[in-house]
Design an enzyme around this catalytic site. Sequence first.
Site, PDB file in Angstrom:
ATOM      1  CD  GLU A 124      -5.390   1.572   2.346  1.00 55.95           C
ATOM      2  OE1 GLU A 124      -6.581   1.731   2.002  1.00 55.95           O
ATOM      3  OE2 GLU A 124      -5.015   1.599   3.531  1.00 55.95           O
ATOM      4  CB  VAL A 125       2.600   2.676  -0.605  1.00 55.62           C
ATOM      5  CG1 VAL A 125       3.847   3.558  -0.593  1.00 55.62           C
ATOM      6  CG2 VAL A 125       2.751   1.506   0.359  1.00 55.62           C
TER       7      VAL A 125
END
Length: 538
Positions: free
Chosen positions: A332-333
Amino acid sequence: MLAMMGRIGIQKIFLGILLIDVLVIRSVAADNAKDLKIWPLPVSVSYGHDRLYLGNDLELTTDGRMYSDASGILKDGFFRLLHILNGDHVIEANTFHFINSSLVIEGIHVVIASSGNELQHGVDESYKLSVPMQGNPSFAYIEAKTVYGALHALETFSQICYFNFSTRVIEVHQVPWTIFDKPRFSYRGLLIDTSRHFLPIRMIKKVIDSMTYAKLNVLHWHIVDTESFPLEIPSYPKLWNGTYSSSERYTMAEAAEIVRYAQRRGIHILAEIDVPGHAKSWGVGYPSLWPSINCTQPLDVSSNFTFEVIDGILSDISKVFKYKFVHLGGDEVNTSCWTSTPHISNWLEKKGLNESEAYQYFVLEAQRMASSYGYDIINWEETFVNFGSKLSRKTVIHHWLRGGVVQQATAAGFQCIVSNQESWYLDNLGTTWQEFYANEPLMNITKPKQQALVMGGEVCMWGERVDGSDIEQTIWPRAAAAAERLWTSYDNLAKNSTEVTERLAHFRCLLNQRGVAAAPLTGRGRAAPVEPGSCYKQ
């Protein structure tokens, strides 16, 4: 009282033929399994219809030629067995006068083939357990390759023992027993999250104890995240500023105690330090780790200090967390902070990197550092989806999100851990235990070479809505359903979850009796009992 009067007698007993080799071992057939109350179900079982009685002074004896138990791991496991068996019952001293002495089990004799007790990934956890009908004196017998297999055997033995309220003694039913058992997967995990809500050490130890009852063997400790940074890092002490409060912290000595406590019960502690995202709490103590004061994650990819801090964290935790693997997250960057922050945008341009390439650079640099401390790396699946071929070949891909990732990753030669969120996320209260039981880690993977790359699976207890007040009933009994899927051989798994309802209900009540706040099977998630009734019917 059994727990108080049990004595340890370490002595050599030489048997011409171990009784566990006399009885015929067979796989557990469906009609056979319905009579068992063991969870998770063993590989093969033979049992009868008689009963024996545990003596007040139950002994542990060993053949010390190979395993001396210098560390006391086996002895401690035996004392825990006595404590579990006795529970809160009062074993009255005068109750044995009516029992034929030949029907009293005087002790448990354990033979361990390995001299060491190091808990390595893939350690042999197999065991044989025998409770013969004849013997003078009468003993139960355990054979195991390692002490950790013997601990599993002691747990199984505890589940075939019952306190009889009429005789006021502990009985072993369905004697004679012969059980051979080993796990289907080497990795059988449970994630806890101490960033979203702090969990006291005593609660973490309770979770570890409960894992042993279901034969789970990896506690994935998601220690830090966006919300808080509760772990002491001696190299960078201001990281601790990112805690919720000064009392919601773990010292390194306390972390070492958790690792020691788990290891003595056959459980690995997998530390997760999630980078580069999920790291806002890092900048509370060191604001220069943020891209800017208004854009706080992912960590600043352009700063050498960022990687110095990561290296310091890995150096410090490597002294405590000795499991083969470390989890580096990578999920989830959102890279928009990098492109919207001038000094990082300029760095990207100077390096000739776009934001996706910078993400890859960060993950690979973190992997390189972890490898330098002897770790193999676990990353969430986004790293494989975005740049799989560039990852270290030792990377384990942790699946949680997309369908087909495990098939793709194993086809590319990567090991995998399965935690698909729709079936094995405990924070999803809408997922029933039946769905946990039905989730198959090898779904649609038919080639043996790829199947061998699936290390196992993990149920995830994310902490947004759990703390010490409700974590146990959110984990159990649904985690037990997954535990059988991960331990029991595929051929012995029930094809319809209704076949195991009664046995799982029995295990859930057993957890309650042992002080674990496991929720009823009926309802969803951590549902409360709906009406008065027996524990076994809820």
